[in-house]
Design a protein around this motif. Sequence first.
Motif, PDB file in Angstrom:
ATOM      1  N   ALA A  43      17.902 -14.062  22.298  1.00  0.00           N
ATOM      2  CA  ALA A  43      18.806 -13.455  23.281  1.00  0.00           C
ATOM      3  C   ALA A  43      19.241 -14.471  24.335  1.00  0.00           C
ATOM      4  N   SER A  44      18.300 -15.270  24.816  1.00  0.00           N
ATOM      5  CA  SER A  44      18.635 -16.273  25.830  1.00  0.00           C
ATOM      6  C   SER A  44      19.515 -17.370  25.245  1.00  0.00           C
ATOM      7  N   ALA A  45      19.299 -17.712  23.975  1.00  0.00           N
ATOM      8  CA  ALA A  45      20.130 -18.731  23.329  1.00  0.00           C
ATOM      9  C   ALA A  45      21.589 -18.289  23.311  1.00  0.00           C
ATOM     10  N   ARG A  46      21.823 -17.026  23.015  1.00  0.00           N
ATOM     11  CA  ARG A  46      23.202 -16.504  23.022  1.00  0.00           C
ATOM     12  C   ARG A  46      23.833 -16.671  24.406  1.00  0.00           C
ATOM     13  N   SER A  83       7.855 -16.763  15.617  1.00  0.00           N
ATOM     14  CA  SER A  83       8.836 -17.738  15.140  1.00  0.00           C
ATOM     15  C   SER A  83      10.206 -17.104  14.907  1.00  0.00           C
ATOM     16  N   SER A  84      10.234 -15.797  14.679  1.00  0.00           N
ATOM     17  CA  SER A  84      11.505 -15.108  14.449  1.00  0.00           C
ATOM     18  C   SER A  84      12.316 -14.943  15.730  1.00  0.00           C
ATOM     19  N   ASN A  85      11.705 -15.269  16.863  1.00  0.00           N
ATOM     20  CA  ASN A  85      12.403 -15.134  18.146  1.00  0.00           C
ATOM     21  C   ASN A  85      12.435 -16.462  18.901  1.00  0.00           C
ATOM     22  N   ARG A  86      12.373 -17.573  18.152  1.00  0.00           N
ATOM     23  CA  ARG A  86      12.404 -18.891  18.783  1.00  0.00           C
ATOM     24  C   ARG A  86      13.608 -19.689  18.301  1.00  0.00           C
ATOM     25  N   PRO A 155      15.874 -19.108  13.441  1.00  0.00           N
ATOM     26  CA  PRO A 155      15.600 -18.285  12.256  1.00  0.00           C
ATOM     27  C   PRO A 155      16.839 -18.220  11.364  1.00  0.00           C
ATOM     28  N   ASP A 156      16.644 -18.208  10.067  1.00  0.00           N
ATOM     29  CA  ASP A 156      17.769 -18.185   9.133  1.00  0.00           C
ATOM     30  C   ASP A 156      18.697 -17.001   9.373  1.00  0.00           C
ATOM     31  N   THR A 157      18.136 -15.899   9.853  1.00  0.00           N
ATOM     32  CA  THR A 157      18.928 -14.686  10.047  1.00  0.00           C
ATOM     33  C   THR A 157      19.890 -14.786  11.223  1.00  0.00           C
ATOM     34  N   ILE A 158      19.697 -15.775  12.093  1.00  0.00           N
ATOM     35  CA  ILE A 158      20.519 -15.872  13.298  1.00  0.00           C
ATOM     36  C   ILE A 158      21.231 -17.214  13.425  1.00  0.00           C
TER      37      ILE A 158
END
Length: 222
Positions: A43-46, A83-86, A155-158
């Motif tokens: 979220a912060s990356a966005r 790791s899915s939120n990093r 993460p690959d999903t994002i």
Amino acid sequence: MSVQFYGWEVVDDGASYTGVLLEPSQRPQNRGVYTMYHGTSVASARLIIANGFKQSSSGMLGRGVYVSRDKKKAASYPKNSSSSNRVVLELRVRVGRVKRIDKDNHPMQLTWHTHGYDTAWVPPKCGMISVKSGMEEDCVFDPKRVTVVAIADAPDTIRTELQELLAKTSKKSGRGDGDSADVCPLCKRKTQQGAQHIKQQCWKCGQNLCILMSKHFCPGRP
């Protein structure tokens, strides 16, 4: 038989152009531009990609943007997160004037900016208790000195979403491919807004050279 050498070889400290990495133990040179990293949540990356960095209100080195040349350091944030939120953002950082902070309770640990410094640098393994990882850390006071240039890890999903957002934001702000119109054919470095680099001839072999080339050896002669 004697062998004559003509030419030069220099070591680039990474300050003359982006894309060269200094080891974390090497002090960043004043007014240099370096590749660094910042670890954050999805979220912060966005928000960072869309709107730029904002100063943290507090921290070990006071207010500023916390970054590191050590990618492993950045990859450990946010703490206590899966790791899915990093996400690790690759940055271009104009460090300005740098102050070394290498011990606990350093007299300028929280006040370095008021003394005219733009960045505080904590070298790796300096023994500071507050840096439990022992890894290099930097704090840049002015967020405008820090620019996101790539998604170093996500993460690959994002990942694709963040890359597309970065491309859109860079194009809108004039930091996309159109901002670097050319590449010098001799040194292979990007020119600034298409301005040609200064070229000279080698005094021995006559070969055309760019003054930003890091190495030149005259061709062998019979």
